[in-house]
Design a protein around this motif. Structure first.
Motif, PDB file in Angstrom:
ATOM      1  N   VAL A  64       0.861  -1.171   0.000  1.00  0.00           N
ATOM      2  CA  VAL A  64       0.000   0.000   0.000  1.00  0.00           C
ATOM      3  C   VAL A  64       0.903   1.228   0.000  1.00  0.00           C
ATOM      4  O   VAL A  64       2.008   1.196   0.553  1.00  0.00           O
ATOM      5  CB  VAL A  64      -0.940   0.002   1.232  1.00  0.00           C
ATOM      6  N   THR A  65       0.451   2.284  -0.638  1.00  0.00           N
ATOM      7  CA  THR A  65       1.222   3.527  -0.703  1.00  0.00           C
ATOM      8  C   THR A  65       0.708   4.506   0.355  1.00  0.00           C
ATOM      9  O   THR A  65      -0.499   4.694   0.502  1.00  0.00           O
ATOM     10  CB  THR A  65       1.108   4.177  -2.089  1.00  0.00           C
ATOM     11  N   VAL A  66       1.647   5.102   1.082  1.00  0.00           N
ATOM     12  CA  VAL A  66       1.309   6.072   2.121  1.00  0.00           C
ATOM     13  C   VAL A  66       1.903   7.419   1.732  1.00  0.00           C
ATOM     14  O   VAL A  66       3.078   7.504   1.347  1.00  0.00           O
ATOM     15  CB  VAL A  66       1.857   5.630   3.487  1.00  0.00           C
ATOM     16  N   THR A  67       1.108   8.470   1.838  1.00  0.00           N
ATOM     17  CA  THR A  67       1.545   9.819   1.482  1.00  0.00           C
ATOM     18  C   THR A  67       1.534  10.711   2.713  1.00  0.00           C
ATOM     19  O   THR A  67       0.544  10.730   3.467  1.00  0.00           O
ATOM     20  CB  THR A  67       0.631  10.433   0.409  1.00  0.00           C
ATOM     21  N   ARG A  68       2.628  11.433   2.904  1.00  0.00           N
ATOM     22  CA  ARG A  68       2.636  12.429   3.975  1.00  0.00           C
ATOM     23  C   ARG A  68       1.947  13.694   3.476  1.00  0.00           C
ATOM     24  O   ARG A  68       2.354  14.275   2.451  1.00  0.00           O
ATOM     25  CB  ARG A  68       4.069  12.740   4.418  1.00  0.00           C
ATOM     26  N   LEU A  69       0.935  14.129   4.202  1.00  0.00           N
ATOM     27  CA  LEU A  69       0.186  15.313   3.805  1.00  0.00           C
ATOM     28  C   LEU A  69       0.883  16.592   4.240  1.00  0.00           C
ATOM     29  O   LEU A  69       0.893  17.591   3.503  1.00  0.00           O
ATOM     30  CB  LEU A  69      -1.221  15.276   4.418  1.00  0.00           C
ATOM     31  N   GLN A 109      -6.351  18.614   7.287  1.00  0.00           N
ATOM     32  CA  GLN A 109      -6.001  18.250   5.918  1.00  0.00           C
ATOM     33  C   GLN A 109      -4.732  18.932   5.407  1.00  0.00           C
ATOM     34  O   GLN A 109      -3.966  18.340   4.645  1.00  0.00           O
ATOM     35  CB  GLN A 109      -7.166  18.591   4.972  1.00  0.00           C
ATOM     36  N   TRP A 402      -0.595  11.597   7.676  1.00  0.00           N
ATOM     37  CA  TRP A 402      -0.369  10.588   6.638  1.00  0.00           C
ATOM     38  C   TRP A 402      -1.698  10.026   6.157  1.00  0.00           C
ATOM     39  O   TRP A 402      -2.604   9.785   6.939  1.00  0.00           O
ATOM     40  CB  TRP A 402       0.489   9.444   7.209  1.00  0.00           C
ATOM     41  N   ARG A 403      -1.770   9.801   4.834  1.00  0.00           N
ATOM     42  CA  ARG A 403      -2.967   9.230   4.235  1.00  0.00           C
ATOM     43  C   ARG A 403      -2.616   7.997   3.413  1.00  0.00           C
ATOM     44  O   ARG A 403      -1.560   7.967   2.743  1.00  0.00           O
ATOM     45  CB  ARG A 403      -3.681  10.258   3.343  1.00  0.00           C
ATOM     46  N   LEU A 404      -3.482   7.007   3.479  1.00  0.00           N
ATOM     47  CA  LEU A 404      -3.320   5.820   2.643  1.00  0.00           C
ATOM     48  C   LEU A 404      -3.844   6.107   1.255  1.00  0.00           C
ATOM     49  O   LEU A 404      -4.894   6.741   1.080  1.00  0.00           O
ATOM     50  CB  LEU A 404      -4.095   4.638   3.227  1.00  0.00           C
ATOM     51  N   ASN A 405      -3.134   5.619   0.225  1.00  0.00           N
ATOM     52  CA  ASN A 405      -3.587   5.730  -1.153  1.00  0.00           C
ATOM     53  C   ASN A 405      -4.070   4.361  -1.608  1.00  0.00           C
ATOM     54  O   ASN A 405      -3.260   3.475  -1.905  1.00  0.00           O
ATOM     55  CB  ASN A 405      -2.457   6.215  -2.066  1.00  0.00           C
ATOM     56  N   GLN A 406      -5.371   4.160  -1.599  1.00  0.00           N
ATOM     57  CA  GLN A 406      -5.923   2.839  -1.924  1.00  0.00           C
ATOM     58  C   GLN A 406      -5.959   2.622  -3.437  1.00  0.00           C
ATOM     59  O   GLN A 406      -6.125   3.542  -4.203  1.00  0.00           O
ATOM     60  CB  GLN A 406      -7.343   2.723  -1.342  1.00  0.00           C
TER      61      GLN A 406
END
Length: 406
Positions: A64-69, A109, A402-406
């Motif tokens: 899974v890809t995780v993005t730091r916001l 956000q 951090w947000r998951l990129n599904q």
């Protein structure tokens, strides 16, 4: 005012280490030096060192890809104080505090600053939020209540010891747990003290404690002697008490059984975990145990629809069946990495470690799904998840989302 105290812990007895030392000396005298030469040679020392050091991280293949916001600073962090400062999220805002730096409100956000309240107080445990208030305690026993919308001061109060847990707010009260085993209830509007409850501390406890949790007319408190107590919210009297773990053992160290993590209330079922590797599910209204698992730790549990996720003192992550307590899986690859409490984000359990890494584990089997670094310093406070966003704070005061990129 209501005051309740528990029986004092039993006096410690001499450590078994003394007997072990005597046996070793006898072995040397009888057998001679030639027979024991090499027992503590280089290879054995290296093995002992390896067993005491944090497990080395191995490469993973992310699924899974995780993005730091965003990333920002709350101010000068707690360092080695062990107060487990963490963020709290409400109504699209992140509230954070620091030992030096006051209290900040950020947009969930974007991380943009909404307000900042400067303070000379040494603010310790994370903020609590609710009913239009943000409340935080200090290392000197101060309690500071701010307007959640503007950051303006509403009132201040004082308790008898340092506050290293986030206050709990609701049902007309602010509940502050201080590090001397006392819970103090303040009127939410005026800051006037309504009642207090005291639990005597054992001689040796784990450094740190967590917030009480509210139920309808109840407040549930995890204690350093391994018990969980339900108090009447109206006056602080004890309604029931249940031992999550028994503080058994010959030494004070062996008897440590702290329930330091905030218990988690899911409808009418309460989940609590103890430093003594034990987790329990109970009926909230009655305190009747529903199941007990011999896996757990001093951090708060995390819940998914079917799992209870706990981290133990050895650095193992456990997933327990929510309805039976049976172990569904364990992940031992983070041994001795001083893990934070777990939090659930989507289909994953997330934990922080002593080097500032965040680890995403699949809830169905415990396999690693992703790893990112929030900073160079340990993560001790529990991460939080709101609106699909995970927010975490390091002991240096770094805050990131951090947000998951599904």
């Amino acid at each position: 005012m209501t005051e309740h105290t528990a029986p004092a812990a039993a006096s410690p007895v001499p450590s078994r280490a003394l007997r072990f030392a005597a046996i070793a000396l006898c072995a040397v005298a009888v057998s001679g030096c030639s027979t024991v030469r090499g027992w503590f040679g280089n290879s054995e020392k290296a093995d002992a060192k390896a067993l005491s050091e944090p497990a080395k991280l191995t490469d993973i293949t992310p699924s899974v890809t995780v993005t730091r916001l965003w990333r920002t600073s709350a101010g000068k962090g707690e360092g080695r104080l062990g107060v487990r400062q963490g963020p709290v999220v409400a109504d699209g805002r992140v509230y954070v505090a620091a030992i030096k730096g006051g209290v900040r409100a950020l947009d969930l956000q974007s991380g943009a600053s909404i307000w900042r309240h400067e303070s000379d107080l040494r603010l310790s445990g994370g903020p609590g939020v609710g009913d239009g208030l943000v409340v935080v305690g200090s290392l000197d026993g101060d309690v500071l209540a701010l307007d959640a919308a503007t950051g303006e001061q509403r009132w201040t109060a004082k308790v008898t010891n340092e506050v290293i847990a986030a206050p709990t707010i609701g049902q007309g009260l602010v509940l502050v747990r201080s590090n001397d085993g006392r819970v103090t209830a303040f009127d939410i509007a005026s800051g006037e003290r309504r009642w207090f409850w005291v639990r005597e501390l054992p001689s040796l406890t784990v450094r740190g404690n967590d917030a009480p949790v509210l139920g309808p007319g109840f407040v549930f408190v995890g204690n350093d002697d391994g018990t969980l107590a339900a108090l009447a919210l109206a006056d602080g009297r004890t309604l029931w008490e249940q031992a999550v773990a028994q503080p058994d053992g010959r030494t004070e160290l062996e008897r440590m059984a702290d329930v330091d993590g905030t218990p988690v209330l899911d409808e009418a079922v309460l989940f609590a975990s103890s430093y003594r590797h034990r987790t329990m599910a109970l009926e909230g209204p009655s305190g009747r145990p529903l199941w007990v698992s011999e896996h757990g730790g001093s951090n708060r549990p995390a819940l998914s629809p079917h799992r209870v996720v706990v981290t133990d003192a050895n650095g193992t992550v456990w997933a327990l069946d929510k309805f039976s307590g049976t172990a569904a899986w364990q992940q031992p690859a983070l041994a001795r990495r001083n893990l934070s409490a777990a939090v659930v984000q989507g289909d994953y359990a997330v934990v922080g470690d002593l080097d500032g890494y965040l680890h995403w584990l699949r809830l169905d089997d415990g396999e690693f799904a992703a790893r990112e670094r929030a900073g160079r310093d340990p993560i001790k406070g529990a991460p939080v998840v709101a609106d699909g966003v995970l927010v975490v704070q390091t002991v240096d005061g770094d805050v990131s989302a951090w947000r998951l990129n599904q």
